[in-house]
Design a protein around this motif. Structure first.
Motif, short mmCIF file in Angstrom:
data_model
loop_
_atom_site.label_atom_id
_atom_site.label_comp_id
_atom_site.label_asym_id
_atom_site.label_seq_id
_atom_site.Cartn_x
_atom_site.Cartn_y
_atom_site.Cartn_z
N ALA A 90 0.85 -1.19 0.00
CA ALA A 90 0.00 0.00 0.00
C ALA A 90 0.89 1.24 0.00
CB ALA A 90 -0.89 0.00 1.24
N PHE B 75 1.89 10.44 -0.66
CA PHE B 75 0.98 10.88 -1.70
C PHE B 75 1.31 12.31 -2.13
CE2 PHE B 75 -1.09 7.67 0.81
CZ PHE B 75 -1.73 6.86 -0.13
N GLY C 140 0.42 7.91 -5.57
CA GLY C 140 0.83 7.25 -4.33
C GLY C 140 2.06 6.39 -4.58
N TYR D 244 -1.76 12.67 3.44
CA TYR D 244 -2.36 11.35 3.66
C TYR D 244 -1.29 10.28 3.88
CZ TYR D 244 -6.15 14.03 1.67
OH TYR D 244 -7.06 15.03 1.42
N ILE E 230 -4.29 4.29 3.24
CA ILE E 230 -5.16 4.08 2.07
C ILE E 230 -5.99 2.82 2.28
CG2 ILE E 230 -3.34 2.80 0.87
CD1 ILE E 230 -4.44 3.94 -1.77
N ARG E 231 -7.27 2.89 1.89
CA ARG E 231 -8.15 1.73 1.98
C ARG E 231 -9.07 1.70 0.75
NH1 ARG E 231 -5.03 0.79 5.34
NH2 ARG E 231 -5.35 0.11 7.51
N TRP E 232 -9.11 0.55 0.07
CA TRP E 232 -10.06 0.36 -1.03
C TRP E 232 -11.42 -0.03 -0.44
CZ3 TRP E 232 -5.01 0.16 -2.18
CH2 TRP E 232 -4.61 0.59 -3.45
N ASP F 124 -9.17 4.59 -8.27
CA ASP F 124 -7.93 4.19 -8.94
C ASP F 124 -8.14 4.16 -10.45
OD1 ASP F 124 -9.23 1.81 -9.52
OD2 ASP F 124 -8.17 0.63 -8.00
N LEU G 127 -11.84 4.34 -3.43
CA LEU G 127 -11.04 4.13 -2.23
C LEU G 127 -10.99 5.40 -1.40
CD1 LEU G 127 -7.37 4.61 -2.94
CD2 LEU G 127 -8.80 4.07 -4.89
N LEU H 183 -8.64 7.89 1.30
CA LEU H 183 -7.34 8.28 1.83
C LEU H 183 -7.57 8.94 3.19
CD1 LEU H 183 -5.67 9.93 -1.32
CD2 LEU H 183 -5.52 7.55 -0.56
N GLU I 25 -6.84 -3.23 2.45
CA GLU I 25 -5.56 -2.54 2.17
C GLU I 25 -5.09 -2.74 0.74
OE1 GLU I 25 -2.29 -2.67 4.96
OE2 GLU I 25 -3.62 -3.56 6.46
#
Length: 450
Positions: A309, A313, A356, A385, A388-390, A413, A419, A421, A442
């Protein structure tokens, strides 16, 4: 396969390890185990591949040898078996003692790696050894060897093959001392190409037809030709340059054109290759990292290559709006190499993006490559940030109206996956609490090998 040692490029090393059947862990004799070593060791341990340790730079002042071996065992959790043992370090480095042959290999400073240099082998009980080693040095060596025999793990080839025991070697790559000896032992101890798991079961390197997977893509390797090369690890069978193959993800037959192999700056075209080989093929933009190729009539996929991940950023804008096409092409090609991950805010185009990266140095590389390879100047603004998480279930939640924290930003993405931030780790839990049924992960767009 040689990979960067710098921690900012650890993801590139990570992907390369997925193509390897064994790994050589190079440890700085003065620094010992470093942060990126721990991170990448976990990848090797997870795949249970043999891990060979080369403690380097013994011609410079180094830490105590027992201390170094002990640190590897405790920090990385793998027993070590020293195959040879150093006599001194820095200016007092005299050579290494081979525990199996019971001979001392005398160190002669070479022309900084430009040639192999002379290696003299002398028995520990030979009187001529005193011409190179003092009485005190010999006595210390005998004491350390006695301690080694009682304290270190015994060599076991089966344990090495399963990645549960690491043979340790000492030397100096810069002066080319100990490298040839290490390579000879490595060839004797390492495996032939290993089978690899696919969604159709285990693919045997010797019994199955040709198959391979893409683990690296590099654009503009030759600036004159703007070529793009997809590097493939051949998993099974025999490759012939004239053969037709099936690109599983592309769902069509293809020929792997301009197959080549490389050694540093040299590259040569190959007409055939076998399981275990790495080949680079011309990529017209159809391959992605993790893609599988096999024989026509077959259809299976090797496990995907996981990704780290991003941890840093930045907002990236093009300076000249007339160069939008070059900017978009550069960003997309560099992203396809896996060097960066690209995100967009909802309802915006490619003229302004969020990039990222795992290591902050990759942002400098991005700027340099856009300027030198694509002739595009950019403005880069660092963003705060760190997490990050989808969104794992976008069809089950109202993404547009998620109730988040003040430090949260919604983006998507390159595949359109939504996702989030965050500036702080604790914001993830708070967002999950405020949005019942929301699932976050993640990783996004990559299949885990597990």
């Amino acid at each position: 396969l040689d990979t960067p040692g710098h921690q900012d490029f650890s993801e590139d090393t990570y992907r390369t390890l997925m193509a390897a059947d064994s790994a050589v862990m190079v440890i700085d004799g003065a620094k010992g185990v470093e942060a990126q070593t721990r991170k990448l060791f976990k990848v090797c341990a997870r795949r249970h591949i043999p891990i060979f340790t080369f403690i380097n730079k013994m011609d410079r002042e180094a830490r105590d040898s027992f201390e170094l071996v002990d640190e590897i065992e405790h920090e990385l959790g793998i027993p070590c078996c020293p195959v040879n043992w150093p006599i001194g370090s820095g200016k007092g480095f005299k050579g290494v003692y081979d525990r199996k042959s019971e001979k001392v290999l005398i160190f002669h400073d070479t022309q900084k790696g430009t040639k192999e240099g002379e290696i003299e082998e002398i028995s520990l009980n030979d009187d001529s050894l005193r011409s190179y080693v003092t009485e005190d040095e010999e006595e210390l060596l005998r004491e350390e060897l006695e301690l080694l025999d009682g304290a270190s793990a015994e060599f076991d080839q089966e344990e090495v093959s399963c990645g549960r025991l690491s043979p340790v070697f000492f030397g100096s790559a810069l002066t080319n001392f100990g490298v040839e000896t290490f390579l000879q032992h490595f060839l004797r101890m390492t495996n032939s190409p290993l089978p690899r798991m696919s969604d159709a079961g285990l693919i045997d390197p010797m019994e199955n037809d040709f198959s391979a997977f893409v683990f690296k893509i590099q654009a503009n390797m030759n600036k004159n030709h703007r070529d793009r090369v997809a590097f493939m690890r051949i998993v099974s069978g025999h490759f012939d340059a004239n053969m037709e193959v099936y690109h599983v993800q592309g769902r069509k037959k293809a020929r792997l054109s301009q197959p080549q192999q490389m050694m540093a700056d040299d590259r040569h075209v190959v007409s055939e290759a076998w399981a275990g080989d790495i080949i680079g093929v011309f990529d017209p933009g159809i391959y992605s990292i993790g893609d599988t190729v096999c024989m026509p009539g077959q259809n299976f996929r090797f496990g995907g290559i996981p990704t780290f991940a991003p941890e840093h950023f930045a907002r990236v804008r093009q300076m000249d709006t007339m160069k939008r096409k070059q900017f978009t092409k550069g960003i997309e090609e560099i992203a396809q190499e896996g060097a960066i991950q690209v995100f967009q805010e909802f309802h915006t185009g490619m003229e302004e993006i969020i990039v990222g990266v795992v290591g902050v140095l990759q942002l400098d590389v991005l700027r340099f490559r856009l300027e030198s390879e694509y002739k595009v100047d950019i403005r880069m603004e660092s963003l705060p940030y760190e997490v990050i998480r989808w969104i794992e279930n976008p069809l089950e939640v109202d993404v547009e109206n998620l109730e988040g924290t003040t430090d949260m930003k919604k983006v998507k993405d390159m595949r359109g996956n939504p996702l989030l931030l965050f500036e702080h780790e604790w914001s993830v839990g708070m967002t999950l609490d405020r949005n019942k049924g929301l699932k976050l992960t993640e990783f996004g767009g990559w299949e885990s090998e597990d």
